[in-house]
Design an enzyme around this catalytic site. Structure first.
Site, short mmCIF file in Angstrom:
data_model
loop_
_atom_site.label_atom_id
_atom_site.label_comp_id
_atom_site.label_asym_id
_atom_site.label_seq_id
_atom_site.Cartn_x
_atom_site.Cartn_y
_atom_site.Cartn_z
N ASN A 146 -5.35 10.44 3.62
CA ASN A 146 -4.29 9.43 3.54
C ASN A 146 -3.74 9.16 4.93
O ASN A 146 -3.64 10.04 5.78
CB ASN A 146 -3.19 9.84 2.55
CG ASN A 146 -2.56 11.18 2.82
OD1 ASN A 146 -3.18 12.08 3.38
ND2 ASN A 146 -1.31 11.35 2.43
N ILE A 147 -3.42 7.89 5.16
CA ILE A 147 -2.93 7.43 6.46
C ILE A 147 -1.65 6.64 6.20
O ILE A 147 -1.71 5.53 5.66
CB ILE A 147 -3.99 6.55 7.17
CG1 ILE A 147 -5.33 7.30 7.28
CG2 ILE A 147 -3.48 6.12 8.55
CD1 ILE A 147 -6.51 6.42 7.68
N GLU A 148 -0.52 7.25 6.53
CA GLU A 148 0.76 6.62 6.22
C GLU A 148 1.23 5.71 7.35
O GLU A 148 0.65 5.67 8.43
CB GLU A 148 1.79 7.72 5.91
CG GLU A 148 1.37 8.54 4.70
CD GLU A 148 2.41 9.51 4.20
OE1 GLU A 148 3.38 9.82 4.94
OE2 GLU A 148 2.26 9.98 3.04
N CYS A 189 -4.41 5.41 0.83
CA CYS A 189 -4.72 6.69 0.19
C CYS A 189 -6.06 7.25 0.69
O CYS A 189 -6.92 6.50 1.16
CB CYS A 189 -4.82 6.52 -1.32
SG CYS A 189 -3.27 6.24 -2.17
N GLU A 239 -8.57 8.40 -1.02
CA GLU A 239 -9.73 7.91 -1.77
C GLU A 239 -10.18 6.55 -1.27
O GLU A 239 -11.37 6.29 -1.10
CB GLU A 239 -9.38 7.78 -3.26
CG GLU A 239 -8.96 9.08 -3.93
CD GLU A 239 -7.46 9.32 -3.85
OE1 GLU A 239 -6.86 9.06 -2.79
OE2 GLU A 239 -6.89 9.79 -4.86
N CYS A 287 -4.34 7.60 -7.64
CA CYS A 287 -3.32 6.62 -8.06
C CYS A 287 -4.01 5.42 -8.72
O CYS A 287 -5.24 5.26 -8.66
CB CYS A 287 -2.47 6.18 -6.87
SG CYS A 287 -3.28 4.96 -5.81
N CYS A 322 -6.17 3.15 -6.41
CA CYS A 322 -7.47 3.75 -6.08
C CYS A 322 -8.41 3.68 -7.28
O CYS A 322 -9.61 3.46 -7.11
CB CYS A 322 -7.28 5.20 -5.62
SG CYS A 322 -6.52 5.32 -3.99
N1 THU Z 1 -1.95 9.61 -1.97
C1 THU Z 1 -3.30 9.62 -1.82
O1 THU Z 1 -3.82 9.71 -0.70
N2 THU Z 1 -4.08 9.49 -2.93
C2 THU Z 1 -3.59 9.34 -4.19
O2 THU Z 1 -4.34 9.06 -5.11
C3 THU Z 1 -2.17 9.54 -4.45
C4 THU Z 1 -1.29 9.46 -3.25
C5 THU Z 1 -1.10 9.71 -0.79
C6 THU Z 1 -0.37 8.46 -0.43
C7 THU Z 1 0.80 9.00 0.35
O3 THU Z 1 0.40 9.14 1.70
C8 THU Z 1 1.04 10.38 -0.23
O4 THU Z 1 -0.12 10.70 -0.97
C9 THU Z 1 2.25 10.48 -1.12
O5 THU Z 1 2.25 9.50 -2.08
#
Ligand code: THU
Length: 134
Positions: free
Chosen positions: A42-44, A53, A55, A91, A94
């Site tokens: 994940n890259i915020e 996300c 995935e 999520c 994804c």
């Molecule tokens: N996140 C994912 O990378 N994959 C998911 O399917 C659920 C959420 C990440 C997004 C965000 O950076 C962190 O988890 C919290 O929501």
């Protein structure tokens, strides 16, 4: 490739997670039909909705490299710097991206610290997926 190896790849991918805002680190490893594995984390972003996300990072890397034949994905997520306890499910966004490229029997491995906690097919995770008639 065995599930165990795909899980190891997801754990490696998780180390690259950029999650300064949520503190929730996710890694994914996507297995393709030819045996290639694409890792994603994940890259915020300070503008939260711009976050990607793990995935989708893995899937977009694969598609951008010309690979759309996906067989399975391993996902591991939890508080950064800690062993993830509970399993991490993909999520809704994804799941919809998976539905674009994967068949209903695409395998999703969702992990906690004691190995695989849940396995489900995409058909189970996203029944009645939206798709355009082709
Ligand atoms: N996140 C994912 O990378 N994959 C998911 O399917 C659920 C959420 C990440 C997004 C965000 O950076 C962190 O988890 C919290 O929501």
């Amino acid at each position: 490739m065995r599930n165990k190896e795909l899980v190891r790849e997801a754990l490696e991918a998780r180390k690259q997670s950029y999650c300064p805002y949520s503190g929730f680190a996710v890694g994914a490893a996507l297995l393709c039909g030819d045996g290639t594995v694409f890792r994603g984390c994940n890259i915020e972003n300070a503008a939260y909705p711009a976050t990607n996300c793990a995935e989708r990072t893995a899937m977009f890397k694969a598609v951008s490299e010309g690979n759309t034949d996906f067989r399975a994905i391993a996902i591991v997520g939890g508080p950064k710097g800690k062993e993830p306890k509970d399993f991490c499910a993909p999520c809704g966004v994804c799941r919809q991206v998976m539905a674009e490229f994967c068949s209903r029997d695409f395998q999703v491995l969702m992990l906690g610290c004691e190995g695989i906690q849940r396995t489900a097919s995409l058909g189970e995770l996203l029944p009645y997926a939206f798709s355009l008639e082709k």
